[in-house]
Design an enzyme around this catalytic site. Structure first.
Site, mmCIF file in Angstrom:
data_model
loop_
_atom_site.group_PDB
_atom_site.id
_atom_site.type_symbol
_atom_site.label_atom_id
_atom_site.label_comp_id
_atom_site.label_asym_id
_atom_site.label_seq_id
_atom_site.Cartn_x
_atom_site.Cartn_y
_atom_site.Cartn_z
ATOM 1 N N CYS A 1 -6.421 -5.862 -3.294
ATOM 2 C CA CYS A 1 -5.162 -5.645 -2.571
ATOM 3 C C CYS A 1 -4.580 -6.932 -2.005
ATOM 4 O O CYS A 1 -3.424 -6.975 -1.607
ATOM 5 C CB CYS A 1 -5.367 -4.628 -1.444
ATOM 6 S SG CYS A 1 -6.444 -5.192 -0.109
ATOM 7 N N HIS B 1 -4.609 -6.751 17.025
ATOM 8 C CA HIS B 1 -4.229 -6.118 15.760
ATOM 9 C C HIS B 1 -5.097 -6.696 14.652
ATOM 10 O O HIS B 1 -5.215 -7.919 14.502
ATOM 11 C CB HIS B 1 -2.758 -6.381 15.467
ATOM 12 C CG HIS B 1 -2.326 -5.967 14.089
ATOM 13 N ND1 HIS B 1 -2.124 -4.655 13.728
ATOM 14 C CD2 HIS B 1 -2.089 -6.707 12.974
ATOM 15 C CE1 HIS B 1 -1.767 -4.593 12.462
ATOM 16 N NE2 HIS B 1 -1.732 -5.833 11.979
ATOM 17 N N HIS C 1 -4.851 -2.260 8.772
ATOM 18 C CA HIS C 1 -4.644 -0.828 8.621
ATOM 19 C C HIS C 1 -5.789 -0.220 7.817
ATOM 20 O O HIS C 1 -6.501 -0.939 7.108
ATOM 21 C CB HIS C 1 -3.314 -0.545 7.921
ATOM 22 C CG HIS C 1 -2.117 -0.953 8.718
ATOM 23 N ND1 HIS C 1 -1.637 -2.252 8.713
ATOM 24 C CD2 HIS C 1 -1.308 -0.248 9.571
ATOM 25 C CE1 HIS C 1 -0.585 -2.325 9.510
ATOM 26 N NE2 HIS C 1 -0.365 -1.142 10.041
ATOM 27 N N ASP D 1 -8.051 5.073 0.156
ATOM 28 C CA ASP D 1 -8.098 4.803 -1.282
ATOM 29 C C ASP D 1 -9.216 3.834 -1.668
ATOM 30 O O ASP D 1 -9.114 3.106 -2.646
ATOM 31 C CB ASP D 1 -6.747 4.263 -1.764
ATOM 32 C CG ASP D 1 -6.326 3.002 -1.020
ATOM 33 O OD1 ASP D 1 -7.102 2.512 -0.170
ATOM 34 O OD2 ASP D 1 -5.223 2.503 -1.278
ATOM 35 N N ARG E 1 -10.650 2.422 3.157
ATOM 36 C CA ARG E 1 -10.425 0.997 2.899
ATOM 37 C C ARG E 1 -9.794 0.395 4.141
ATOM 38 O O ARG E 1 -8.621 0.617 4.423
ATOM 39 C CB ARG E 1 -9.513 0.784 1.687
ATOM 40 C CG ARG E 1 -9.115 -0.695 1.498
ATOM 41 C CD ARG E 1 -8.364 -0.929 0.197
ATOM 42 N NE ARG E 1 -7.104 -0.224 0.135
ATOM 43 C CZ ARG E 1 -5.916 -0.715 0.522
ATOM 44 N NH1 ARG E 1 -5.844 -1.938 1.036
ATOM 45 N NH2 ARG E 1 -4.816 0.014 0.418
ATOM 46 N N CYS F 1 -8.188 -2.432 5.515
ATOM 47 C CA CYS F 1 -7.459 -3.587 4.996
ATOM 48 C C CYS F 1 -7.148 -4.504 6.180
ATOM 49 O O CYS F 1 -6.291 -4.194 7.011
ATOM 50 C CB CYS F 1 -6.178 -3.099 4.319
ATOM 51 S SG CYS F 1 -5.215 -4.393 3.536
#
Length: 298
Positions: free
Chosen positions: A221, A258, A261, A265, A272, A274
């Site tokens: 990704c 932060h 996310h 998938d 996952r 990410c």
């Protein structure tokens, strides 16, 4: 388990500066600039600037009430506005530059009204800040969002140096923007994207262990991907409605940084996570024990 976040809307003149200032408050998870409480159903920047739509340039503030209270947000907001001037802030004049606080939940009403009643009792001048419920909010055009982060020399009527962010001095600009302003590094640009050494990944802000290399996989990704955090107690999950989508944001629980996310998938339908490389620091496996010993001494 999702963390319950609250939303308040703040109008304080040009929304670029207000957004940049408020987004730096610890406990503020997201900010979005837009046009509030007008009568045009399709406002644009040009239409709002004409003064005929009735909208105020406003910042939608999503915050974690367990970290920052509405009272604290209002105190910081009050510091950057002139509450005695109507339809003007700094050199900007017009109804769209009026000051205002608009609540989303009835439970916020009492806090807002008490706050301004107290400020009025302490002042001989009349406060003209508009207060009331949010009736409508339309996100502004994309080029207005995070404007001063993308244009550091851009116009701003707010003194951004008046906020205390000493605890983030050790971060690079990219690390600060991602962990504190919820920005995202470009895909395939992060140092841990294609990186699979044994060890753990810690919060770049406070050093808490967040992920293990044992749970890292190549998702293709463009960002580091993990099947799970080191512990569910190390993170919080929040609904993220930015950019016209609904996602699940992941933050470090102790620092509220932060991280990225989480999606459904991963391999075999697993999670996952990410995560931005800039929100992490890697500790090699053979250094983890020493790292923990040193951390526990602090």
């Amino acid at each position: 388990m999702f963390t319950k976040l609250n939303v308040i809307y703040l109008a304080g003149g040009c929304f670029w500066g207000v957004e940049a200032f408020i987004s730096r408050l610890k406990g503020v998870n997201q900010t979005e600039v837009g046009y509030a409480n007008g009568h045009d159903l399709a406002p644009t920047y040009e239409k709002v600037c004409s003064g005929r739509t009735g909208h105020a340039e406003t910042v939608k503030v999503t915050y974690n009430p367990e970290i920052i209270s509405l009272q604290e947000i209002l105190e910081n907001f009050y510091r950057i506005i002139d509450p005695y001037v109507k339809n003007r802030q700094g050199p900007d004049i017009g109804t769209q530059y009026r000051t205002g606080v608009y609540w989303q939940e009835d439970s916020q009403r009492e806090c807002v009204l008490k706050f301004f009643a107290k400020k009025q009792d302490e002042s001989e001048k009349k406060i003209v800040v508009e207060v009331g419920p949010i009736n409508s909010f339309y996100p502004a055009e994309a080029y207005h969002q995070k404007y001063l982060e993308r244009n550091p020399q851009g116009y701003c009527h707010v003194d951004l140096n008046s906020i205390d962010d000493e605890e983030f001095k050790h971060l690079t600009r990219e690390e600060y923007e991602i962990t504190q302003l919820a920005m995202t590094e470009p895909p395939f640009s992060g140092k841990y994207d294609n990186f699979f050494e044994d060890g753990v990944y810690v919060d770049v802000v406070n050093g808490e262990i967040l992920f293990s290399s044992e749970d890292k996989f190549d998702s293709g990704c463009g960002w580091p991907a993990f099947s799970k955090p080191i512990s569910e107690d190390a993170i919080t999950k929040n609904r993220d409605f930015s950019y016209g989508t609904t996602r699940t944001e992941v933050r470090a629980k102790k620092s509220n940084s932060h991280l990225g996310h989480v999606f459904n998938d991963g391999p075999g339908g697993t999670k996952r996570y990410c995560i931005n490389s800039a929100s992490l620091r890697f500790i090699p496996k053979d250094e983890v024990e020493d790292y923990l010993n040193e951390k526990n001494k602090r």
